[in-house]
Design a protein around this motif. Structure first.
Motif, PDB file in Angstrom:
ATOM      1  N   GLY A 228       0.813  -1.211   0.000  1.00 52.70           N
ATOM      2  CA  GLY A 228       0.000   0.000   0.000  1.00 52.70           C
ATOM      3  C   GLY A 228       0.848   1.262   0.000  1.00 52.70           C
ATOM      4  O   GLY A 228       0.542   2.234  -0.708  1.00 52.70           O
ATOM      5  N   ILE A 229       1.921   1.258   0.780  1.00 49.15           N
ATOM      6  CA  ILE A 229       2.817   2.418   0.819  1.00 49.15           C
ATOM      7  C   ILE A 229       3.488   2.615  -0.534  1.00 49.15           C
ATOM      8  O   ILE A 229       3.628   3.743  -1.026  1.00 49.15           O
ATOM      9  CB  ILE A 229       3.869   2.236   1.931  1.00 49.15           C
ATOM     10  N   LEU A 230       3.895   1.516  -1.158  1.00 50.39           N
ATOM     11  CA  LEU A 230       4.551   1.597  -2.459  1.00 50.39           C
ATOM     12  C   LEU A 230       3.593   2.119  -3.528  1.00 50.39           C
ATOM     13  O   LEU A 230       3.973   2.948  -4.374  1.00 50.39           O
ATOM     14  CB  LEU A 230       5.078   0.216  -2.840  1.00 50.39           C
ATOM     15  N   ASP A 231       2.350   1.657  -3.499  1.00 52.34           N
ATOM     16  CA  ASP A 231       1.346   2.163  -4.442  1.00 52.34           C
ATOM     17  C   ASP A 231       1.158   3.670  -4.272  1.00 52.34           C
ATOM     18  O   ASP A 231       1.072   4.423  -5.251  1.00 52.34           O
ATOM     19  CB  ASP A 231       0.014   1.448  -4.235  1.00 52.34           C
ATOM     20  N   ARG A 232       1.073   4.100  -3.017  1.00 54.21           N
ATOM     21  CA  ARG A 232       0.896   5.528  -2.745  1.00 54.21           C
ATOM     22  C   ARG A 232       2.102   6.326  -3.233  1.00 54.21           C
ATOM     23  O   ARG A 232       1.953   7.410  -3.812  1.00 54.21           O
ATOM     24  CB  ARG A 232       0.690   5.736  -1.234  1.00 54.21           C
ATOM     25  N   ALA A 233       3.305   5.792  -3.044  1.00 57.46           N
ATOM     26  CA  ALA A 233       4.515   6.484  -3.496  1.00 57.46           C
ATOM     27  C   ALA A 233       4.502   6.669  -5.008  1.00 57.46           C
ATOM     28  O   ALA A 233       4.866   7.743  -5.518  1.00 57.46           O
ATOM     29  CB  ALA A 233       5.750   5.705  -3.061  1.00 57.46           C
ATOM     30  N   ARG A 234       4.083   5.646  -5.738  1.00 59.44           N
ATOM     31  CA  ARG A 234       4.058   5.749  -7.204  1.00 59.44           C
ATOM     32  C   ARG A 234       2.992   6.741  -7.664  1.00 59.44           C
ATOM     33  O   ARG A 234       3.187   7.463  -8.647  1.00 59.44           O
ATOM     34  CB  ARG A 234       3.839   4.366  -7.815  1.00 59.44           C
ATOM     35  N   GLU A 235       1.867   6.789  -6.958  1.00 68.76           N
ATOM     36  CA  GLU A 235       0.847   7.787  -7.281  1.00 68.76           C
ATOM     37  C   GLU A 235       1.390   9.197  -7.049  1.00 68.76           C
ATOM     38  O   GLU A 235       1.164  10.105  -7.863  1.00 68.76           O
ATOM     39  CB  GLU A 235      -0.396   7.556  -6.416  1.00 68.76           C
ATOM     40  N   GLN A 236       2.094   9.384  -5.937  1.00 67.64           N
ATOM     41  CA  GLN A 236       2.661  10.701  -5.640  1.00 67.64           C
ATOM     42  C   GLN A 236       3.736  11.083  -6.650  1.00 67.64           C
ATOM     43  O   GLN A 236       3.856  12.256  -7.030  1.00 67.64           O
ATOM     44  CB  GLN A 236       3.235  10.703  -4.218  1.00 67.64           C
ATOM     45  N   LEU A 237       4.528  10.109  -7.092  1.00 69.19           N
ATOM     46  CA  LEU A 237       5.539  10.391  -8.111  1.00 69.19           C
ATOM     47  C   LEU A 237       4.883  10.880  -9.395  1.00 69.19           C
ATOM     48  O   LEU A 237       5.309  11.884  -9.984  1.00 69.19           O
ATOM     49  CB  LEU A 237       6.371   9.137  -8.380  1.00 69.19           C
ATOM     50  N   ASP A 238       3.837  10.199  -9.838  1.00 65.99           N
ATOM     51  CA  ASP A 238       3.144  10.618 -11.061  1.00 65.99           C
ATOM     52  C   ASP A 238       2.543  12.013 -10.904  1.00 65.99           C
ATOM     53  O   ASP A 238       2.659  12.865 -11.803  1.00 65.99           O
ATOM     54  CB  ASP A 238       2.047   9.614 -11.412  1.00 65.99           C
ATOM     55  N   ALA A 239       1.899  12.253  -9.751  1.00 61.22           N
ATOM     56  CA  ALA A 239       1.276  13.559  -9.524  1.00 61.22           C
ATOM     57  C   ALA A 239       2.330  14.655  -9.419  1.00 61.22           C
ATOM     58  O   ALA A 239       2.155  15.761  -9.955  1.00 61.22           O
ATOM     59  CB  ALA A 239       0.428  13.512  -8.254  1.00 61.22           C
ATOM     60  N   GLY A 240       3.431  14.369  -8.733  1.00 61.95           N
ATOM     61  CA  GLY A 240       4.483  15.366  -8.577  1.00 61.95           C
ATOM     62  C   GLY A 240       5.175  15.692  -9.885  1.00 61.95           C
ATOM     63  O   GLY A 240       5.491  16.858 -10.165  1.00 61.95           O
ATOM     64  N   ARG A 241       5.397  14.676 -10.698  1.00 63.41           N
ATOM     65  CA  ARG A 241       6.029  14.912 -11.997  1.00 63.41           C
ATOM     66  C   ARG A 241       5.124  15.768 -12.882  1.00 63.41           C
ATOM     67  O   ARG A 241       5.593  16.671 -13.583  1.00 63.41           O
ATOM     68  CB  ARG A 241       6.331  13.560 -12.649  1.00 63.41           C
ATOM     69  N   GLN A 242       3.820  15.477 -12.847  1.00 62.71           N
ATOM     70  CA  GLN A 242       2.880  16.267 -13.641  1.00 62.71           C
ATOM     71  C   GLN A 242       2.827  17.709 -13.149  1.00 62.71           C
ATOM     72  O   GLN A 242       2.789  18.657 -13.956  1.00 62.71           O
ATOM     73  CB  GLN A 242       1.489  15.628 -13.576  1.00 62.71           C
ATOM     74  N   ALA A 243       2.828  17.895 -11.829  1.00 55.24           N
ATOM     75  CA  ALA A 243       2.809  19.253 -11.279  1.00 55.24           C
ATOM     76  C   ALA A 243       4.074  20.017 -11.666  1.00 55.24           C
ATOM     77  O   ALA A 243       4.025  21.217 -11.972  1.00 55.24           O
ATOM     78  CB  ALA A 243       2.668  19.195  -9.758  1.00 55.24           C
ATOM     79  N   TYR A 244       5.214  19.340 -11.668  1.00 54.31           N
ATOM     80  CA  TYR A 244       6.473  19.979 -12.082  1.00 54.31           C
ATOM     81  C   TYR A 244       6.384  20.451 -13.531  1.00 54.31           C
ATOM     82  O   TYR A 244       6.776  21.577 -13.856  1.00 54.31           O
ATOM     83  CB  TYR A 244       7.629  18.995 -11.907  1.00 54.31           C
ATOM     84  N   LEU A 245       5.868  19.600 -14.403  1.00 52.25           N
ATOM     85  CA  LEU A 245       5.776  19.958 -15.817  1.00 52.25           C
ATOM     86  C   LEU A 245       4.830  21.128 -16.045  1.00 52.25           C
ATOM     87  O   LEU A 245       4.974  21.875 -17.017  1.00 52.25           O
ATOM     88  CB  LEU A 245       5.319  18.740 -16.627  1.00 52.25           C
ATOM     89  N   GLN A 246       3.860  21.304 -15.134  1.00 50.40           N
ATOM     90  CA  GLN A 246       2.932  22.425 -15.232  1.00 50.40           C
ATOM     91  C   GLN A 246       3.396  23.628 -14.408  1.00 50.40           C
ATOM     92  O   GLN A 246       2.657  24.601 -14.258  1.00 50.40           O
ATOM     93  CB  GLN A 246       1.544  21.977 -14.770  1.00 50.40           C
TER      94      GLN A 246
END
Length: 417
Positions: free
Chosen positions: A63-81
């Motif tokens: 569960g922690i690993l799934d959450r980390a990957r979700e945060q990575l995707d969201a953070g990368r998208q926020a960086y690009l924007q």
């Protein structure tokens, strides 16, 4: 043998890797980790439950690993924007969760990407000191993960270079790793280094994550401070999960196992049974010299013992290049072998079935054989060639007669990569 999944169930699929000779345990382990990373991108299969059994982590870590990957995707998208505050919040959370789920993390790429984008977000946000701290960790633990000048602006690349530790040009830190039982795989900073006991040299001074694993046992993880020109030690005690005793021994026996079909005596079949999977993949890794390895990729149906896929190719051993080669091969081959076939406009014939489709080789065909280019599996393989750069062919028995792959007891995909 393990029972196959029904047409309505999600098939359980997993892949393991073995060295075919001494001295390449690290490369074989990295190939297996890359293959399992590729499985995560294949839709319609269950890799989670066998992954937990093989790597020895619990639901909380998953569960922690799934959450980390979700945060990575969201953070990368926020960086690009250029939503930098949001990017920093998401990426910092991703790093913290990847660290917390270290028992389940067998390759450094996701954590490395989170650190890379976190450092870049700090740099863009004018937080130079924070950016240097993040980039210094990358230099220390994952020097092979660097900002791509085509993706990151010059200011970020320059700040990354500025964060390089003083001893980066001549790293001399040493970690001595042992385990009980011995012969476990030792990782430093989520990169496999070989079997215990082992001395890992050439480390930059600073904190390093030590991870020691044995198939079917809970991993040992600790963060160890390493000083330049001084040896640090780490000792792991590993206990097999009840019901998975013998999994590590079966994996060691795969080197000499038959690869034609599976049965309950075959170690590949025993691994499939202990992991409770419907399809089991194996990568057998051999040295090819000159910084290259030869890999043989196999996929079996656990219920029938039938081999579905056999492929072979070479790949460079450099970090990142080996992983990319394995992921392309696994994604292309597995998707081709596991994809349902189209029997008509109205009916889907699932590739996963408990029953074998009747196949009478002596029966006269009712008409001329279907042209090669009109068979569904031909275009499946052509798609693999285009998407993954894999040169593929089909076993002759499938091309000449019989139902398509997944239903034909004699059919298999044969390819090179």
């Amino acid at each position: 043998m393990a029972s196959g999944a029904s047409a309505q169930e999600t098939p359980r699929v997993y892949i393991v890797s073995v060295p075919m000779e001494a001295g390449i345990d690290a490369e074989a382990t990295r190939a297996g980790a890359a293959a399992r990373a590729a499985l995560r991108g294949i839709e319609g299969v269950d890799w989670r439950s066998p992954d937990q059994r093989f790597l020895g982590y619990d639901d909380a870590a998953l569960g922690i690993l799934d959450r980390a990957r979700e945060q990575l995707d969201a953070g990368r998208q926020a960086y690009l924007q250029l939503e930098l505050d949001g990017a920093i919040e998401q990426l910092r959370g991703a790093v913290e969760n990847f660290d917390a789920a270290a028992v389940a993390l067998e390759d450094p790429n996701d954590l490395g990407q989170a650190l890379l984008f976190l450092g870049a977000s700090h740099a863009f946000n004018g937080q130079t000191r924070d950016a240097i701290e993040v980039f210094r960790r990358l230099h220390t633990q994952m020097p092979f993960i660097q900002p791509d000048p085509d993706t990151f602006p010059p200011d970020v690349v320059q700040l990354y270079d500025r964060a390089r530790p003083r001893d980066a040009r001549s790293p001399a830190g040493i970690v001595s790793i042992d385990s009980n039982p011995q012969g476990a795989i030792a990782y430093v900073d989520f990169l496999a280094r070989g079997r215990t006991p082992i001395n890992v040299e050439g480390l930059i001074g600073g904190d390093h994550v030590i991870r020691v694993t044995r198939p079917g046992a809970t991993p040992f993880v600790e963060t160890l401070g390493v000083r330049r020109r001084r040896a640090s030690t780490s000792n792991a005690y590993l206990v097999d999960t009840p019901g998975l005793e013998g999994l590590a021994d079966a994996l060691d026996e795969v080197r000499d196992a038959s690869i034609e079909t599976l049965d309950e005596v075959n170690p590949i079949g025993r691994i499939a049974g202990m992991l409770e999977v419907d399809k089991i993949g194996v990568i057998r890794v051999s040295s090819a010299g000159d910084g290259q390895v030869t890999m043989e990729l196999l996929l079996f149906d656990a219920a029938s013992g039938r081999r579905l896929v056999r492929g072979q190719g070479t790949a460079p051993t450099a970090v990142g290049e080996l992983e990319a080669s394995v992921q392309r091969a696994v994604s292309g081959a597995f998707e081709a072998a596991l994809r349902p076939s189209q029997a008509s406009d109205e009916e889907q014939i699932p590739a996963f079935t408990d029953e074998e489709t009747p196949f009478e080789q002596n029966e006269e065909p009712s008409g001329p054989p279907e042209p090669l280019i009109e068979q569904w599996w031909f275009w499946t393989i052509i798609g693999v060639v285009v998407a993954g750069g894999i040169a593929a062919g089909i076993a002759g028995g499938v091309a000449a007669q019989g139902p398509p792959l997944g239903n034909d007891p004699g059919g298999q995909v044969v390819f090179t990569f």
